[in-house]
Write an enzyme that holds these catalytic residues in place. Structure first.
Site, PDB file in Angstrom:
ATOM      1  N   SER A 264      29.261  44.375  26.153  1.00 58.61           N
ATOM      2  CA  SER A 264      30.593  44.961  26.059  1.00 58.61           C
ATOM      3  C   SER A 264      31.560  44.654  27.188  1.00 58.61           C
ATOM      4  CB  SER A 264      30.456  46.490  25.939  1.00 58.61           C
ATOM      5  OG  SER A 264      31.720  47.105  25.976  1.00 58.61           O
ATOM      6  N   GLY A 267      35.073  45.616  28.069  1.00 64.46           N
ATOM      7  CA  GLY A 267      35.362  46.592  27.032  1.00 64.46           C
ATOM      8  C   GLY A 267      36.528  46.265  26.134  1.00 64.46           C
ATOM      9  N   LYS A 269      36.740  44.307  23.430  1.00 64.55           N
ATOM     10  CA  LYS A 269      36.383  44.390  22.014  1.00 64.55           C
ATOM     11  C   LYS A 269      35.919  45.799  21.651  1.00 64.55           C
ATOM     12  CE  LYS A 269      35.175  39.528  22.192  1.00 64.55           C
ATOM     13  NZ  LYS A 269      35.508  39.438  23.643  1.00 64.55           N
ATOM     14  N   ASP A 316      19.717  46.257  28.304  1.00 67.05           N
ATOM     15  CA  ASP A 316      19.576  44.858  27.915  1.00 67.05           C
ATOM     16  C   ASP A 316      19.717  44.767  26.398  1.00 67.05           C
ATOM     17  OD1 ASP A 316      18.594  42.283  27.243  1.00 67.05           O
ATOM     18  OD2 ASP A 316      17.349  42.243  29.037  1.00 67.05           O
ATOM     19  N   ASP A 334      29.190  39.490  21.435  1.00 66.52           N
ATOM     20  CA  ASP A 334      29.955  38.517  22.212  1.00 66.52           C
ATOM     21  C   ASP A 334      29.019  38.053  23.324  1.00 66.52           C
ATOM     22  OD1 ASP A 334      32.339  37.059  22.809  1.00 66.52           O
ATOM     23  OD2 ASP A 334      32.676  38.411  24.499  1.00 66.52           O
ATOM     24  N   CYS A 387      32.718  32.419  24.161  1.00 68.95           N
ATOM     25  CA  CYS A 387      33.924  31.791  24.714  1.00 68.95           C
ATOM     26  C   CYS A 387      33.589  30.401  25.230  1.00 68.95           C
ATOM     27  CB  CYS A 387      34.566  32.657  25.795  1.00 68.95           C
ATOM     28  SG  CYS A 387      33.442  33.132  27.131  1.00 68.95           S
TER      29      CYS A 387
END
Length: 449
Positions: A264, A267, A269, A316, A334, A387
């Site tokens: 996350s 944060g 998203k 994790d 992500d 990304c």
């Protein structure tokens, strides 16, 4: 009063030396230096430009430098020469004599008469010879490597995955200035309302052509605005907004009760998902492996007014025993990646990464997806994103996951603005050269059994 010690050029040498020798992150190192030194607005701008510009064009500048000396240089001497060469070619408003004179003064202050004489000789030779002719380099891989300042291994890999013309376009795009993009927090305002408040505070914006909730900041003090302080908007790249935007095309988040953001921090998203939730007891579980980053998520959710919809916890993403099987309506993964889509914002990583890093990250990505998969209910969605623009971490990770999980199917990733709608691939790859946003990858995985 500005002295040699706290001049922007000398500070740039210090920052670049730490980045190259210690592997420091450019943004963090630069921010620390800016906080420690009282600089004028103009000096802050020059320092920032020198650091990012020299990093972006490092291989091009080194090629130019090698024409005048092949001796092993002290790290600070090399960085001093590189930032001066950068000014000669890329900063037209900086007179060459001003850049030269200060470089000589820094060499004298940091070193000795011999170093001052050496620096003077190299810089005078560079001014006399001018910028090298990269078109004379016959090997196309090496030519793109030098003109774009991309390591040859990366140019070769990208050329194998795309083509040389695409790689050249990527190389040009990543060395252009990054746009400042923000996402409107739909839990607090519409796009028009956010734009109006920002305009009233002197922050001019225009709608993003990439993300439906995105705005591009054209001028003004965004971070000093009440719109930012009150959580009406938050900083997020346009491409990064597409992960949750694409999830919303196939999953009605207003009816979701439990969504996981597996990786996350910080944060962005998580907040995007939380803003779309409407059921009273609905929650986003925001997971990060680092405790200090969990605190950052909590801080950001508080500013956005979404803290009650988010459960941030340290953990994790490969170990999800705390979640019941079949309990998630959706998950955003992500995943940790090489970050090679972010070269416009983090230019130094191009010199720090290797293909082996992508291979190692591919295994981590698969492990996270494998842990998330049983937690998704039938009909639920995993939005997998990175990304980076290397297929090892993108399409190949997705293919390996699907081969091991026949109860999931790959759906075509769709966005609100129908980006690349006519593509053949079901996954969506955004290159830095496509829209001027970060490089990004999204796959939409639906549990069918």
């Amino acid at each position: 009063m500005t002295t040699i010690k706290n001049s922007p050029r000398n500070l740039a040498v210090t920052v670049l030396e730490r980045i190259n020798r210690q592997g420091a992150y450019s943004n963090l190192e630069l921010n620390q230096v800016l906080k420690r030194h009282q600089l004028t607005v103009a000096d802050k701008h020059l320092l920032t430009t020198l650091v990012y510009g020299t990093l972006q064009h490092q291989l091009s500048l080194e090629y130019w430098l090698q024409q005048f000396t092949r001796r092993k240089l002290d790290p600070w001497v090399k960085q001093l020469l590189l930032i001066t060469l950068y000014q000669y070619h890329y900063l037209e408003r900086v007179p060459a004599f001003a850049a030269t004179n200060e470089a000589i003064e820094i060499a004298k202050w940091r070193g000795n008469a011999g170093i001052r004489k050496f620096v003077t000789g190299v810089l005078h030779a560079a001014l006399k010879s001018g910028w090298p002719d990269f078109a004379a380099v016959s090997d196309p891989i090496q030519r793109i490597s030098l003109t774009s300042s991309l390591p040859a291994w990366l140019v070769k890999q990208l050329a194998a995955e795309y083509d040389l013309a695409t790689v050249a376009a990527i190389g040009q795009a990543i060395n252009e200035p990054a746009r400042l993009s923000i996402r409107v927090n739909r839990a607090k305002a519409s796009l028009a309302q956010a734009q109006a408040q920002l305009a009233a505070e002197g922050v001019q914006t225009q709608p993003s052509h990439v993300a439906a909730d995105g705005l591009i900041v054209q001028s003004g003090d965004l971070l000093g605005s009440q719109a930012f302080a009150q959580g009406i908007v938050t900083v997020q790249d346009e491409s990064a907004m597409l992960a949750v935007e694409s999830l919303a095309q196939v999953c009605d988040l207003s009816q979701a009760t439990l969504v996981l953001d597996a990786c996350s921090a910080p944060g962005g998203k998580t907040g995007q998902v939380a803003a779309a939730l409407t059921k009273p007891a609905s929650q986003v579980v925001a997971l990060d492996i680092h405790d200090h980053k969990v605190k950052l998520i909590q801080k950001n959710m508080a500013r956005l007014g979404l803290a009650t919809r988010v459960s941030a916890r340290q953990g994790d993403a490969r170990q999800l025993a705390f979640l019941a099987d079949g309990s998630l309506d959706a998950a955003v993964v992500d995943a940790p990646c090489s970050g090679l889509g972010l070269l416009r914002r983090k230019p130094e990583i191009r010199y720090q990464k290797t293909f082996r890093d992508s291979q190692r990250l591919h295994e981590i990505q698969l492990a996270i997806l494998a842990a998330v998969a049983p937690k998704i209910k039938k009909g639920g969605i995993i939005t997998y994103s990175t990304c980076t623009i290397l297929k090892e971490e993108n399409d190949q990770t997705v293919a390996a996951f699907l081969a091991a999980h026949p109860n999931f199917a790959l759906e075509k990733t769709q966005t609100a603005r129908a980006l690349k709608a006519d593509r053949a691939a079901k996954t969506l790859t955004i290159l830095p050269s496509d829209y001027g946003s970060d490089g990004f990858f999204i796959a939409t995985l639906k549990r069918v059994e």
